[in-house]
Structures are given as C-alpha cells and as structure tokens.
Design a protein around this motif. Sequence first.
Motif, PDB file in Angstrom:
ATOM      1  N   PRO A  89      -1.156   1.722  18.894  1.00  0.00           N
ATOM      2  CA  PRO A  89      -0.691   0.466  18.297  1.00  0.00           C
ATOM      3  C   PRO A  89      -1.085   0.356  16.822  1.00  0.00           C
ATOM      4  O   PRO A  89      -2.177   0.755  16.435  1.00  0.00           O
ATOM      5  CB  PRO A  89      -1.395  -0.604  19.133  1.00  0.00           C
ATOM      6  N   PHE A  90      -0.156  -0.182  16.033  1.00  0.00           N
ATOM      7  CA  PHE A  90      -0.390  -0.280  14.592  1.00  0.00           C
ATOM      8  C   PHE A  90       0.191  -1.568  14.051  1.00  0.00           C
ATOM      9  O   PHE A  90       1.025  -2.216  14.685  1.00  0.00           O
ATOM     10  CB  PHE A  90       0.198   0.931  13.859  1.00  0.00           C
ATOM     11  N   ASP A  91      -0.267  -1.938  12.854  1.00  0.00           N
ATOM     12  CA  ASP A  91       0.223  -3.107  12.134  1.00  0.00           C
ATOM     13  C   ASP A  91       0.801  -2.651  10.804  1.00  0.00           C
ATOM     14  O   ASP A  91       0.275  -1.728  10.176  1.00  0.00           O
ATOM     15  CB  ASP A  91      -0.916  -4.105  11.874  1.00  0.00           C
ATOM     16  N   VAL A  92       1.866  -3.319  10.391  1.00  0.00           N
ATOM     17  CA  VAL A  92       2.494  -3.047   9.106  1.00  0.00           C
ATOM     18  C   VAL A  92       2.578  -4.360   8.338  1.00  0.00           C
ATOM     19  O   VAL A  92       2.946  -5.387   8.898  1.00  0.00           O
ATOM     20  CB  VAL A  92       3.921  -2.455   9.273  1.00  0.00           C
ATOM     21  N   GLU A  93       2.217  -4.307   7.069  1.00  0.00           N
ATOM     22  CA  GLU A  93       2.320  -5.471   6.194  1.00  0.00           C
ATOM     23  C   GLU A  93       3.048  -5.070   4.930  1.00  0.00           C
ATOM     24  O   GLU A  93       2.820  -3.989   4.391  1.00  0.00           O
ATOM     25  CB  GLU A  93       0.932  -5.989   5.820  1.00  0.00           C
ATOM     26  N   GLN A  94       3.946  -5.940   4.481  1.00  0.00           N
ATOM     27  CA  GLN A  94       4.591  -5.762   3.181  1.00  0.00           C
ATOM     28  C   GLN A  94       4.902  -7.150   2.643  1.00  0.00           C
ATOM     29  O   GLN A  94       5.623  -7.909   3.285  1.00  0.00           O
ATOM     30  CB  GLN A  94       5.862  -4.922   3.282  1.00  0.00           C
ATOM     31  N   LEU A 108      -4.498   6.978   1.556  1.00  0.00           N
ATOM     32  CA  LEU A 108      -4.915   7.134   2.950  1.00  0.00           C
ATOM     33  C   LEU A 108      -6.415   6.936   3.021  1.00  0.00           C
ATOM     34  O   LEU A 108      -7.139   7.373   2.120  1.00  0.00           O
ATOM     35  CB  LEU A 108      -4.583   8.536   3.466  1.00  0.00           C
ATOM     36  N   SER A 109      -6.893   6.307   4.105  1.00  0.00           N
ATOM     37  CA  SER A 109      -8.339   6.187   4.302  1.00  0.00           C
ATOM     38  C   SER A 109      -8.629   6.041   5.790  1.00  0.00           C
ATOM     39  O   SER A 109      -7.785   5.556   6.544  1.00  0.00           O
ATOM     40  CB  SER A 109      -8.912   5.003   3.528  1.00  0.00           C
ATOM     41  N   ALA A 110      -9.824   6.488   6.196  1.00  0.00           N
ATOM     42  CA  ALA A 110     -10.245   6.382   7.595  1.00  0.00           C
ATOM     43  C   ALA A 110     -11.728   6.674   7.704  1.00  0.00           C
ATOM     44  O   ALA A 110     -12.331   7.261   6.801  1.00  0.00           O
ATOM     45  CB  ALA A 110      -9.460   7.342   8.470  1.00  0.00           C
ATOM     46  N   ASP A 111     -12.300   6.284   8.842  1.00  0.00           N
ATOM     47  CA  ASP A 111     -13.696   6.603   9.112  1.00  0.00           C
ATOM     48  C   ASP A 111     -13.891   8.096   9.306  1.00  0.00           C
ATOM     49  O   ASP A 111     -14.887   8.658   8.895  1.00  0.00           O
ATOM     50  CB  ASP A 111     -14.189   5.861  10.356  1.00  0.00           C
ATOM     51  N   ILE A 120      -5.859   3.720   7.563  1.00  0.00           N
ATOM     52  CA  ILE A 120      -4.969   2.897   6.733  1.00  0.00           C
ATOM     53  C   ILE A 120      -4.138   3.798   5.834  1.00  0.00           C
ATOM     54  O   ILE A 120      -4.645   4.741   5.235  1.00  0.00           O
ATOM     55  CB  ILE A 120      -5.783   1.914   5.863  1.00  0.00           C
ATOM     56  N   TYR A 121      -2.836   3.491   5.774  1.00  0.00           N
ATOM     57  CA  TYR A 121      -1.935   4.107   4.796  1.00  0.00           C
ATOM     58  C   TYR A 121      -1.379   2.977   3.943  1.00  0.00           C
ATOM     59  O   TYR A 121      -0.951   1.952   4.466  1.00  0.00           O
ATOM     60  CB  TYR A 121      -0.777   4.840   5.475  1.00  0.00           C
ATOM     61  N   GLN A 122      -1.394   3.150   2.619  1.00  0.00           N
ATOM     62  CA  GLN A 122      -0.813   2.166   1.720  1.00  0.00           C
ATOM     63  C   GLN A 122       0.076   2.855   0.720  1.00  0.00           C
ATOM     64  O   GLN A 122      -0.291   3.889   0.150  1.00  0.00           O
ATOM     65  CB  GLN A 122      -1.898   1.408   0.949  1.00  0.00           C
ATOM     66  N   ASN A 123       1.264   2.282   0.518  1.00  0.00           N
ATOM     67  CA  ASN A 123       2.122   2.686  -0.583  1.00  0.00           C
ATOM     68  C   ASN A 123       1.842   1.668  -1.681  1.00  0.00           C
ATOM     69  O   ASN A 123       2.272   0.525  -1.602  1.00  0.00           O
ATOM     70  CB  ASN A 123       3.592   2.666  -0.164  1.00  0.00           C
ATOM     71  N   LYS A 124       1.082   2.068  -2.681  1.00  0.00           N
ATOM     72  CA  LYS A 124       0.648   1.154  -3.732  1.00  0.00           C
ATOM     73  C   LYS A 124       1.816   0.647  -4.569  1.00  0.00           C
ATOM     74  O   LYS A 124       1.745  -0.429  -5.140  1.00  0.00           O
ATOM     75  CB  LYS A 124      -0.371   1.846  -4.647  1.00  0.00           C
ATOM     76  N   THR A 125       2.904   1.415  -4.625  1.00  0.00           N
ATOM     77  CA  THR A 125       4.053   1.023  -5.435  1.00  0.00           C
ATOM     78  C   THR A 125       4.851  -0.084  -4.758  1.00  0.00           C
ATOM     79  O   THR A 125       5.190  -1.091  -5.381  1.00  0.00           O
ATOM     80  CB  THR A 125       4.955   2.243  -5.700  1.00  0.00           C
ATOM     81  N   SER A 126       5.159   0.086  -3.459  1.00  0.00           N
ATOM     82  CA  SER A 126       5.986  -0.906  -2.756  1.00  0.00           C
ATOM     83  C   SER A 126       5.169  -1.976  -2.040  1.00  0.00           C
ATOM     84  O   SER A 126       5.732  -2.965  -1.583  1.00  0.00           O
ATOM     85  CB  SER A 126       6.886  -0.199  -1.734  1.00  0.00           C
TER      86      SER A 126
END
Length: 172
Positions: A137-142, A89-92, A108-114
């Motif tokens: 509103p949010f964006d998802v990338e995989q 997790l990270s943010a200003d 930002i949230y990231q699942n480093k494994t998937s």
Amino acid sequence: MSIRIFYFFITLFSVSVVFSMLDSPFEFSIDKNNIGIANMQANKIQIMELNASKTYAKYGAQNITRYKNQDIASNFWALYAPDAELHELSADQASLDGNITTLKGNAIYQNKTSGLKYSSNKLVFDKQNKILTAPEPFDVEQNTSKMHALSGKYDLKTKQMQANMVQGWTQK
C-alpha cells in the motif's frame, strides 16, 4: 562383581572413542556458493554520477555494505536528474542490485519538478526503464490532491500510473 562392571564401562568407553574418531564432527554441509560475506563496508557515503558536462545523480547513506551481488544501505537518499526533472528517493534501508533499487521503511519518491510524492513501506525503482513500483500500500500526493492504493506502478517516462484499489481526495 565390581571388576566386571568396571571392565564393562571401560569397554563401552573404548567403543565410543573409536566411533567418535571415525566420525568427523567438524564437517558441515554448507553451500559455499551461497554464503553472503561482505566485500566492503563504508560509513557516511556520498557518491556522484557524472558525465563530461554535468552531475546527474547523487547518492548518500549512513552505512553501505557491499556483497557479491548487491549493496545494502541504511538511511539511503538519492537525487537523480537524467533529464530536466529532479527525482528524489529516500528510505531507512535500500538494496541496490544493478539498476534495481529496493527501498524499505519510510520509502519516499518525490518528483521535485512536478511536486508528485509517493510514500510507502516498500518501493522498487528500475533506473534503466524508469519505472517505480509499489508492491505494498502506498500514498500519492500532488499539490492538494491525495490518493491511497494497495499496489501500483508509475512510469516516469510517460508519467502514467497504474494502481489497484484506489481511494482519492482532491481539494481546490
């Protein structure tokens, strides 16, 4: 005539002094229970959560200010590995209130494994129930797939997402 005017102003001045002495000019109606005074402030923080066998969370921030009910952090980041997966997790700015972490500004949230990545202006993470909520509103990338939605929830335990007004793109 000038003496009467002088006595009139002296009388007016005396009456105003008496009324000002009866009034309490330094009295404020402040709710003393609702004042947010910082208990502690720290700079360049790194915190680790561990048990007897391993470290399962690391948190860091440029500044943290502790209040009675919450902590406010700037330039916040966290690595969280309660199971076999690594979450980041990270943010200003982050607000930590018990098990609820509210991330604001470049959240930002990231699942480093998937390889799953959420990004929004605001994210709310419930650490106890392992639910990530995006009220804005949010964006998802995989991998090569991308999705944009107005709001939604992601359950980290079941890996199920609920989103509103979804637009998605995928590439092979």
